[in-house]
Design an enzyme around this catalytic site. Structure first.
Site, PDB file in Angstrom:
ATOM      1  N   ARG A 180      43.491  30.702  55.095  1.00 48.39           N
ATOM      2  CA  ARG A 180      44.740  30.089  54.643  1.00 48.39           C
ATOM      3  C   ARG A 180      45.851  30.328  55.659  1.00 48.39           C
ATOM      4  NH1 ARG A 180      46.789  32.703  51.183  1.00 48.39           N
ATOM      5  NH2 ARG A 180      45.242  34.298  50.780  1.00 48.39           N
ATOM      6  N   TYR A 190      39.765  24.163  55.684  1.00 49.81           N
ATOM      7  CA  TYR A 190      39.210  25.435  55.207  1.00 49.81           C
ATOM      8  C   TYR A 190      39.755  25.898  53.863  1.00 49.81           C
ATOM      9  CZ  TYR A 190      36.506  29.675  55.883  1.00 49.81           C
ATOM     10  OH  TYR A 190      35.559  30.662  55.752  1.00 49.81           O
ATOM     11  N   GLY A 191      38.863  26.301  52.997  1.00 52.76           N
ATOM     12  CA  GLY A 191      39.185  27.040  51.771  1.00 52.76           C
ATOM     13  C   GLY A 191      40.437  26.567  51.065  1.00 52.76           C
ATOM     14  N   GLY A 192      41.301  27.517  50.758  1.00 56.88           N
ATOM     15  CA  GLY A 192      42.507  27.243  49.996  1.00 56.88           C
ATOM     16  C   GLY A 192      43.421  26.207  50.614  1.00 56.88           C
ATOM     17  N   LYS A 234      44.178  27.210  45.079  1.00 59.51           N
ATOM     18  CA  LYS A 234      45.467  27.888  45.165  1.00 59.51           C
ATOM     19  C   LYS A 234      46.623  26.909  44.944  1.00 59.51           C
ATOM     20  CE  LYS A 234      43.016  31.381  46.095  1.00 59.51           C
ATOM     21  NZ  LYS A 234      42.948  32.660  45.425  1.00 59.51           N
ATOM     22  N   HIS A 255      46.334  35.030  39.659  1.00 62.39           N
ATOM     23  CA  HIS A 255      45.280  35.325  40.643  1.00 62.39           C
ATOM     24  C   HIS A 255      44.437  36.478  40.086  1.00 62.39           C
ATOM     25  CE1 HIS A 255      44.354  36.288  45.173  1.00 62.39           C
ATOM     26  NE2 HIS A 255      43.475  35.462  44.670  1.00 62.39           N
ATOM     27  N   SER A 272      43.970  38.955  47.792  1.00 61.47           N
ATOM     28  CA  SER A 272      42.799  38.315  48.389  1.00 61.47           C
ATOM     29  C   SER A 272      41.918  39.340  49.109  1.00 61.47           C
ATOM     30  CB  SER A 272      43.258  37.244  49.380  1.00 61.47           C
ATOM     31  OG  SER A 272      44.075  36.316  48.713  1.00 61.47           O
ATOM     32  N   CYS A 277      40.253  41.844  47.986  1.00 64.03           N
ATOM     33  CA  CYS A 277      40.446  43.233  47.545  1.00 64.03           C
ATOM     34  C   CYS A 277      39.550  43.587  46.367  1.00 64.03           C
ATOM     35  CB  CYS A 277      41.906  43.494  47.190  1.00 64.03           C
ATOM     36  SG  CYS A 277      42.950  43.565  48.650  1.00 64.03           S
ATOM     37  N   GLY A 278      38.534  42.766  46.105  1.00 61.05           N
ATOM     38  CA  GLY A 278      37.526  43.206  45.143  1.00 61.05           C
ATOM     39  C   GLY A 278      37.497  42.501  43.804  1.00 61.05           C
ATOM     40  N   THR A 301      35.967  39.500  43.102  1.00 59.48           N
ATOM     41  CA  THR A 301      34.604  39.019  42.902  1.00 59.48           C
ATOM     42  C   THR A 301      33.690  40.197  42.582  1.00 59.48           C
ATOM     43  OG1 THR A 301      35.037  37.199  44.412  1.00 59.48           O
ATOM     44  CG2 THR A 301      32.735  37.673  43.939  1.00 59.48           C
ATOM     45  N   ASN A 302      33.891  41.303  43.304  1.00 62.67           N
ATOM     46  CA  ASN A 302      33.080  42.492  43.051  1.00 62.67           C
ATOM     47  C   ASN A 302      33.220  42.985  41.619  1.00 62.67           C
ATOM     48  OD1 ASN A 302      33.166  42.831  46.218  1.00 62.67           O
ATOM     49  ND2 ASN A 302      31.608  44.204  45.393  1.00 62.67           N
ATOM     50  N   ASP A 308      38.564  34.655  40.287  1.00 60.88           N
ATOM     51  CA  ASP A 308      39.710  34.425  41.183  1.00 60.88           C
ATOM     52  C   ASP A 308      40.968  33.940  40.470  1.00 60.88           C
ATOM     53  OD1 ASP A 308      40.661  34.450  43.927  1.00 60.88           O
ATOM     54  OD2 ASP A 308      40.691  32.259  43.851  1.00 60.88           O
ATOM     55  N   SER A 355      34.478  34.702  56.196  1.00 61.46           N
ATOM     56  CA  SER A 355      33.392  33.757  55.900  1.00 61.46           C
ATOM     57  C   SER A 355      33.129  33.801  54.401  1.00 61.46           C
ATOM     58  CB  SER A 355      32.135  34.112  56.696  1.00 61.46           C
ATOM     59  OG  SER A 355      31.747  35.444  56.460  1.00 61.46           O
ATOM     60  N   ARG A 356      32.654  32.683  53.863  1.00 59.02           N
ATOM     61  CA  ARG A 356      32.592  32.550  52.401  1.00 59.02           C
ATOM     62  C   ARG A 356      31.323  31.842  51.955  1.00 59.02           C
ATOM     63  NH1 ARG A 356      37.445  34.149  49.208  1.00 59.02           N
ATOM     64  NH2 ARG A 356      38.833  34.948  50.811  1.00 59.02           N
ATOM     65  N   PHE A 400      32.781  50.130  43.534  1.00 62.20           N
ATOM     66  CA  PHE A 400      31.734  49.201  43.088  1.00 62.20           C
ATOM     67  C   PHE A 400      31.278  49.520  41.660  1.00 62.20           C
ATOM     68  CE2 PHE A 400      31.849  49.480  47.748  1.00 62.20           C
ATOM     69  CZ  PHE A 400      32.213  48.176  48.010  1.00 62.20           C
ATOM     70  N   ASN A 455      33.131  51.837  39.352  1.00 61.13           N
ATOM     71  CA  ASN A 455      34.416  51.432  38.767  1.00 61.13           C
ATOM     72  C   ASN A 455      34.289  51.231  37.256  1.00 61.13           C
ATOM     73  OD1 ASN A 455      35.546  51.495  41.327  1.00 61.13           O
ATOM     74  ND2 ASN A 455      35.189  49.311  41.711  1.00 61.13           N
TER      75      ASN A 455
HETATM   76  P1  GTP Z   1      39.557  36.403  47.239  1.00 64.20           P
HETATM   77  O1  GTP Z   1      38.384  35.532  46.952  1.00 64.20           O
HETATM   78  O2  GTP Z   1      40.009  36.340  48.652  1.00 64.20           O
HETATM   79  O3  GTP Z   1      40.704  36.213  46.304  1.00 64.20           O
HETATM   80  O4  GTP Z   1      39.084  37.940  47.133  1.00 64.20           O
HETATM   81  P2  GTP Z   1      38.387  38.897  46.083  1.00 64.20           P
HETATM   82  O5  GTP Z   1      39.453  39.758  45.492  1.00 64.20           O
HETATM   83  O6  GTP Z   1      37.487  38.182  45.154  1.00 64.20           O
HETATM   84  O7  GTP Z   1      37.539  39.808  47.059  1.00 64.20           O
HETATM   85  P3  GTP Z   1      36.051  40.386  47.012  1.00 64.20           P
HETATM   86  O8  GTP Z   1      35.627  40.838  45.653  1.00 64.20           O
HETATM   87  O9  GTP Z   1      35.149  39.430  47.652  1.00 64.20           O
HETATM   88  O10 GTP Z   1      36.258  41.706  47.912  1.00 64.20           O
HETATM   89  C1  GTP Z   1      35.991  41.723  49.230  1.00 64.20           C
HETATM   90  C2  GTP Z   1      35.990  43.109  49.862  1.00 64.20           C
HETATM   91  O11 GTP Z   1      36.362  44.188  49.007  1.00 64.20           O
HETATM   92  C3  GTP Z   1      34.627  43.439  50.399  1.00 64.20           C
HETATM   93  O12 GTP Z   1      34.773  43.886  51.725  1.00 64.20           O
HETATM   94  C4  GTP Z   1      34.133  44.541  49.483  1.00 64.20           C
HETATM   95  O13 GTP Z   1      33.209  45.367  50.129  1.00 64.20           O
HETATM   96  C5  GTP Z   1      35.416  45.264  49.141  1.00 64.20           C
HETATM   97  N1  GTP Z   1      35.333  45.980  47.845  1.00 64.20           N
HETATM   98  C6  GTP Z   1      35.160  45.431  46.623  1.00 64.20           C
HETATM   99  N2  GTP Z   1      35.114  46.371  45.646  1.00 64.20           N
HETATM  100  C7  GTP Z   1      35.272  47.567  46.291  1.00 64.20           C
HETATM  101  C8  GTP Z   1      35.306  48.927  45.838  1.00 64.20           C
HETATM  102  O14 GTP Z   1      35.202  49.235  44.653  1.00 64.20           O
HETATM  103  N3  GTP Z   1      35.498  49.882  46.792  1.00 64.20           N
HETATM  104  C9  GTP Z   1      35.633  49.583  48.108  1.00 64.20           C
HETATM  105  N4  GTP Z   1      35.820  50.582  48.975  1.00 64.20           N
HETATM  106  N5  GTP Z   1      35.579  48.312  48.582  1.00 64.20           N
HETATM  107  C10 GTP Z   1      35.405  47.327  47.681  1.00 64.20           C
HETATM  108  C1  SPV Z   2      42.115  33.878  48.562  1.00 57.01           C
HETATM  109  O1  SPV Z   2      42.492  33.894  49.733  1.00 57.01           O
HETATM  110  O2  SPV Z   2      42.709  34.531  47.666  1.00 57.01           O
HETATM  111  C2  SPV Z   2      40.923  33.093  48.173  1.00 57.01           C
HETATM  112  C3  SPV Z   2      40.294  32.235  49.182  1.00 57.01           C
HETATM  113  O3  SPV Z   2      40.513  33.158  47.026  1.00 57.01           O
HETATM  114  S1  SPV Z   2      41.096  30.708  49.423  1.00 57.01           S
HETATM  115  O4  SPV Z   2      40.544  29.757  48.470  1.00 57.01           O
HETATM  116  O5  SPV Z   2      40.833  30.294  50.795  1.00 57.01           O
HETATM  117  O6  SPV Z   2      42.506  30.862  49.183  1.00 57.01           O
HETATM  118 MN    MN Z   3      41.812  34.467  45.738  1.00 58.97          MN
END
Ligand code: GTP
Ligand code: SPV
Ligand code: MN
Length: 618
Positions: free
Chosen positions: A91, A234-236, A243, A263, A285, A287-288, A290-291, A310, A401-402, A527, A530
């Site tokens: 973005r 690209y993406g957003g 977004k 968000h 973005s 920061c975890g 999806t995780n 998201d 990369s996504r 991970f 949590n």
């Molecule tokens: P957007 O799609 O950009 O909005 O992001 P998101 O918040 O969905 O991010 P995502 O879950 O893909 O997190 C990406 C990064 O966070 C990766 O590098 C993960 O390894 C890291 N991460 C996620 N959960 C944890 C955690 O509990 N601890 C640590 N140390 N890293 C984490």
């Molecule tokens: C973000 O950046 O928070 C995303 C990816 O979820 S994008 O759709 O490119 O904004």
């Molecule tokens: Mn996002």
């Protein structure tokens, strides 16, 4: 359905008919499409029906053009790799504009432009920008078709890559289009990669794999609810449902109509006693989200189910509680760091039917990225299409990369994702990437304190946007790049929603998985672990778990956070909750400086919250 052009009357071949499907009679809609076609001069117009045949047709065409690289069907069926232009990978926040009538309505955290001036500028840019290309009409629904919280939109785009991604990310096609009658509100969104194939005199140039333009504009007109995006694929920047619509335009709509566009991920948790809880969590973005949305709990008896990763739209229900839907239909997830150890659910989700953008290609025709496997392949083709070996000294996959994948492939998807009324929230969580200060978990004292916690989120910047990775920045509510109006008014809206919900409002928490020791190592394993924090939050919702009052909020009392089976040093636990008054005093000074930017629009409640925090710290 593609309409072939009639015999060209000028040297530039231009679509001479809209070719609309017979059921489309909405005059305003047809006029808008006709106006955009006249402006951008595409050679053909294609109305996306959203069918599987259309998907096959488009992917076949893009494979033949070398845009999509099909992956090994035995390893990754019906999946593709795409390599973007190396200058179009994230973005572009400095090219993102909120074009409200008054500058103050965009606020100090947004780039503002006068709507009339921006309109003129855009007309110049879009004039002839689709020459030689197909303009796709992409109708979509955010949220279940016809649902009470759902919204409709149409994206016009000259990017077939965007079309494929929109088909995964939204309910796209004629079912959505059929819902747009003369009375239904819908959001118009115009997108061009800004790379025409034919010039004004009719001379044709060859296409490239990733057309884009070094000039980029991502523009929002909140008052007329319009989106215009130019120059990026690209993406957003290009998937305007995400977004641009669901957050920037959505947040403004929410402020007018009494709801919230956030968000946030949405997660359903079920306790060993079989009680269900719903939480939504806002992290910046990469920061975890999806995780956490796909967490595999490490504590026995707890079950986690995914609803969103998201974006969340939140609305008070008839019972006064806050209900959430995930308006999206797919994941656009960060690839690097996603592996069997960190996120096995995501790894299972992307078994096939997935578009990968800017990851590396293995010699077997599968994908790879940093963190996917412990064993690093001996040879790869990197995200730029160059040979790569472990000693190349560069990343094989771009940090942003996504993968784009249908949510219905997620093995932990909750049935409640299909619920058009949404799920009632028990807790709202704010997080960020903070090496210092912010404790592992803290409960807000009340709604106003919770809004203060959200308003003061700061986080180390990630690769999801162009900029300096690692730099600490304010990212209130994880919405800094996504709030479509004055952030101070947005905070007031949150305060008002709390007043309206009263005792029915969800409880608010702050978490931080990223606190580090003085050697720079993460203190918390993160991970799946949590789930221990989530369990504590659920217990608190029931009023069960014991707390200790810290100046920054209520944290688990000794023994109240479940650490059974986890090897973590008591000193690490101590550091995870340490509050250093000097560092917090500096944090308060930064908050004050940040709040000052909003002048008289800053809600008084937040000034009072800051004062109260300072007092608790002394
Ligand atoms: P957007 O799609 O950009 O909005 O992001 P998101 O918040 O969905 O991010 P995502 O879950 O893909 O997190 C990406 C990064 O966070 C990766 O590098 C993960 O390894 C890291 N991460 C996620 N959960 C944890 C955690 O509990 N601890 C640590 N140390 N890293 C984490
Ligand atoms: C973000 O950046 O928070 C995303 C990816 O979820 S994008 O759709 O490119 O904004
Ligand atoms: Mn996002």
């Amino acid at each position: 359905m593609t309409i072939a052009p009639a015999a060209p009357v000028s040297k530039v071949p231009i679509a001479t008919s809209l070719g609309e499907p017979p059921f489309v009679t909405n005059r305003a809609l047809l006029k808008w499409i006709s106006d955009i076609a006249t402006l951008t001069q595409p050679e053909r117009i294609h109305w996306c029906d959203g069918s599987q045949e259309e998907w096959y047709e488009l992917t076949r065409e893009l494979i033949s053009q070398g845009v999509l690289i099909p992956l090994n069907p035995e390893l990754r069926p019906d999946s593709f790799l795409v390599r973007s232009d190396p200058d179009d990978v994230a973005r572009v926040e400095d090219r993102t504009f909120i074009c409200s009538r008054k500058k103050e309505d965009a606020g100090p955290t947004n780039n503002w432009r006068n709507p009339d001036e921006m309109n003129d500028e855009l007309r110049g840019l879009f004039s002839g920008s689709m020459r030689g290309r197909t303009m796709y009409v992409v109708p979509f629904s955010m949220g279940p078709l016809g649902g009470p919280i759902s919204q409709l939109g149409i994206q016009l785009t000259d990017s077939p890559y965007a079309v494929l991604n929109m088909r995964i990310m939204t309910r796209m096609g004629f079912d959505a289009l059929a819902l747009i009658d003369d009375t239904t509100p819908w959001v118009p969104a115009v997108h061009s990669v800004g790379s025409p194939l034919v010039d004004e005199s009719g001379n044709r140039t060859d296409d490239v794999v990733w057309p884009s333009n070094s000039t980029k504009y991502i523009c929002h007109f909140p008052e007329s609810r319009e989106i215009w995006s130019y120059g990026s694929g690209y993406g957003g920047n290009a998937l305007l449902s995400k977004k641009c619509f669901s957050l920037r335009i959505g947040s403004f709509m929410g402020s007018q109509e009494g709801w919230l566009a956030e968000h946030m991920l949405i997660l359903k948790l079920t306790s060993p006693e079989n009680k269900a809880y719903h939480v939504a969590a806002a992290f910046p973005s990469a920061c975890g989200k999806t995780n956490l949305a796909m967490i595999t709990p490490t504590i026995p008896g707890w079950k986690a189910e995914t609803i969103g990763d998201d974006i969340a739209w939140l609305r008070p229900g008839k019972d006064g509680r806050l209900y959430a839907i995930n308006p999206e239909a797919g994941f656009f997830g960060v690839a690097p760091g996603t592996g069997e150890k960190t996120n096995p659910v995501a790894m299972h989700t992307i078994w096939g039917n997935t578009i990968f953008t800017n990851v590396a290609l293995t010699d077997e025709g599968d994908v790879w990225w940093e963190g996917m496997t412990e064993q690093v392949p001996a040879h790869l083709v990197d995200w730029r299409g160059e040979d790569w070996t472990p000693d190349s000294g560069r990343l094989a996959a771009h940090p942003n990369s996504r993968f784009t994948v249908p949510i219905q492939q997620c093995p932990t998807l909750s049935d409640e994702w299909f619920e058009s009324d949404g799920v009632p929230l028990d807790a709202i969580i704010f997080g960020g990437r903070r090496a210092t200060n912010i404790p592992l978990v803290a409960e807000a004292l009340d709604w106003e304190h919770g809004v203060f916690m959200g308003a003061t989120v700061s986080s180390e910047q990630t690769a999801a946007a162009e900029g300096t990775v690692g730099e600490l920045r304010r990212d209130p509510f994880a919405m800094l790049p996504f709030c479509g109006y004055n952030m101070a008014d947005y905070w007031q809206h949150w305060l008002d929603m709390g007043t309206k919900m009263g005792a029915n409002a969800p409880k608010i928490y702050q978490v931080n998985w990223f606190r580090k020791d003085d050697k720079g190592s993460f203190l918390w394993p993160g991970f799946g672990e949590n789930s221990r924090v989530l369990e504590w939050i659920c217990r608190r919702v029931d009023g069960d778990a014991a707390v200790t009052d810290l100046p920054v909020g209520r944290v688990p009392a000794e023994g109240s956070l479940n650490l059974e089976g986890l090897e973590i040093a008591p000193s690490s636990m101590e550091q995870l909750f340490a509050v250093d008054p000097a560092m917090w005093s500096a944090e308060c000074d930064l908050t004050e400086g940040f709040f000052d930017k909003f002048g008289s629009r800053l809600p008084k409640v937040l000034t009072a919250q800051l004062q109260a925090l300072r007092k608790r710290l002394t």
